[in-house]
Design an enzyme around this catalytic site. Sequence first.
Site, PDB file in Angstrom:
ATOM      1  N   GLU A   1       5.002  -6.011  -7.893  1.00  0.00           N
ATOM      2  CA  GLU A   1       6.431  -6.277  -8.115  1.00  0.00           C
ATOM      3  C   GLU A   1       6.838  -5.905  -9.532  1.00  0.00           C
ATOM      4  O   GLU A   1       7.830  -5.191  -9.758  1.00  0.00           O
ATOM      5  CB  GLU A   1       6.722  -7.754  -7.861  1.00  0.00           C
ATOM      6  CG  GLU A   1       8.134  -8.199  -8.197  1.00  0.00           C
ATOM      7  CD  GLU A   1       9.075  -8.044  -7.022  1.00  0.00           C
ATOM      8  OE1 GLU A   1      10.049  -7.296  -7.190  1.00  0.00           O
ATOM      9  OE2 GLU A   1       8.838  -8.653  -5.975  1.00  0.00           O
TER      10      GLU A   1
ATOM     11  N   ASP B   1       9.411  -2.696 -10.524  1.00  0.00           N
ATOM     12  CA  ASP B   1      10.688  -2.909 -11.218  1.00  0.00           C
ATOM     13  C   ASP B   1      10.788  -2.055 -12.470  1.00  0.00           C
ATOM     14  O   ASP B   1      11.780  -1.344 -12.689  1.00  0.00           O
ATOM     15  CB  ASP B   1      10.842  -4.388 -11.612  1.00  0.00           C
ATOM     16  CG  ASP B   1      11.060  -5.296 -10.425  1.00  0.00           C
ATOM     17  OD1 ASP B   1      11.318  -4.788  -9.318  1.00  0.00           O
ATOM     18  OD2 ASP B   1      10.967  -6.525 -10.595  1.00  0.00           O
TER      19      ASP B   1
ATOM     20  N   SER C   1      13.218  -4.889  -3.465  1.00  0.00           N
ATOM     21  CA  SER C   1      12.741  -4.929  -4.851  1.00  0.00           C
ATOM     22  C   SER C   1      12.630  -3.519  -5.412  1.00  0.00           C
ATOM     23  O   SER C   1      12.578  -3.343  -6.629  1.00  0.00           O
ATOM     24  CB  SER C   1      11.360  -5.587  -4.918  1.00  0.00           C
ATOM     25  OG  SER C   1      11.409  -6.902  -4.474  1.00  0.00           O
TER      26      SER C   1
END
Length: 564
Positions: free
Chosen positions: A271, A275, A476
């Site tokens: 994650e 990002d 995401s």
Amino acid sequence: MNTLLTLSFTLLLSSLAWSGYLESDQDVLIPDDWTNVGRVEPAEELTLTFALKQQNIDQLEEILKQVSDPDSAQNGKHLTLEEVSSLVRPTELTQKVVRHWLKSHGVTSCLTVRTQDFLQCDMTAEVAETLLPGSRFHQYVRDGHSVVRSSAPYSVHDDVQQHLDFVGGLHRLPPNGQDLRKASANRKQKRSKAGLHLGVTPSILRARYNLTTADVGTAQNNSQAVAQFLEQYYSPADLAEFMSMYGRSFKHLSEVDRVVGTQGAGKAGIEASLDVEYIMSTGANISTWVFTNQGRHESQEPFLQWMVLLSNMSDLPWVHTISYGDDEDSLSTAYMMRINAEFMKAGVRGISLLFASGDSGAGCKHLGKDQNSFRPSFPASSPYVTTVGGTSFKNPFKVSYEVTDYISGGGFSNVFTMPDYQAGAVEGYLKTVAATLPPQSYFNTSGRAYPDMAALSDNYWVVINRVPVPWVSGTSASTPVVGGMLSLINDQRLLKGRPVLGFLNPRLYKLKGRALFDVTEGCHLSCLDEQVQGKGFCAAPAWDPVTGWGTPNYPELLAALLAE
């Protein structure tokens, strides 16, 4: 017996509403994946966050509308943190009553923020349980991560109740990070027989959304940020490796300019890597910050900590992308309303907040025997943020047009009414697809509808622990991509002496789909039951609750947002 239990529970809930319970509708049940390791010692130190009642929230909302409306004379006239503070700062009486209450229990070690509407105080568990009757603090562990939370609702003294919105650090557990590679598992199995999927990289995104090698940042006063609340971190070495592999065709930065908070130790997380790598490759050559604050103590709520930070920093990036969400029905209304006020405070300062719409489609909540409803997510359902959904390529082997990614979160809030800026668009959708809509018992047609826009969310390549990893999927991924493009638009506005975009939605809905690729194929998932059989909402021409207005056609979106 069941009738008696139901009656007792109803009486309990009704008493909670009037006897000093600030968050009577907060879900206090601890999920099964957290293990209770026992009551905390009375002398153990806790840090709790007290959200003091603010002033002039109606006025704050009106100012946000004016500074965000491209047709308003006040458009772009954003406020400073000091101006926001003077507007919303709690009354002297509120501050005095709350501080006196805390001091009377021996609580004197407190930090405040510039807007004076949060107090973060240290105290022992014994003091906390006396201060907040009903609370019982336990330690819980999941995957080696420890938190302290109350297993029961808390109350406050009647004299204090009207001066507080909520107390943070008792409920709301850190989010459980989704396995972003699972989101593609089924697709991977289906496609492997036919050959390798193309995979999404920065060059694929630039080709699809029409960014050229010249579309990089150059303004000195521009910046962007990602905020992360999971127990993981990004690796500077992975970021440098990612840029050397995938960023050769455009000017870029290979280092984060500022980390706010403490990076964990151990292996980098998918994650966090996703990002950072994609906001910095889309919003290329723009100064980037990472907020990675898990809180100074295990009793703190990571997302709330980030919100408190925003109220205490006068110099912040203009665009923030956040991949975080909880089910609306698991949160108290008081908490969500106050977080909404924090979003408005950011918006009037010119800050754009982008949230992932989630990876559960319309969601599903089991209400009883043979009765279900869709399950909206917060903050995706907030009227004061821009929510980003997800898409896939129609043809997985080339840069083709996009269709719905079936995991793309979307729907209608059960808490927040539909804002004026989107009423026409949503009404149009409901009329256009009336014959094929899910039963109205599943969703609230008058609620805030989301997402607002979308981008590719299927099968990204990410570098983790120096190795390129495929099949990373989820909103995401789409959210930092959209955030990077908005940062590029801010860059051009700043170079022309224009104010930054700030809260995007009023502008976005006035474009009515102009400058975006409309996504009109596909549905997202929902309840597996007789009535809807796993199908939620479906994409349609113009706005829809799966992909919003569609995906960005960057040069046209830039032109449209510079032409005001």
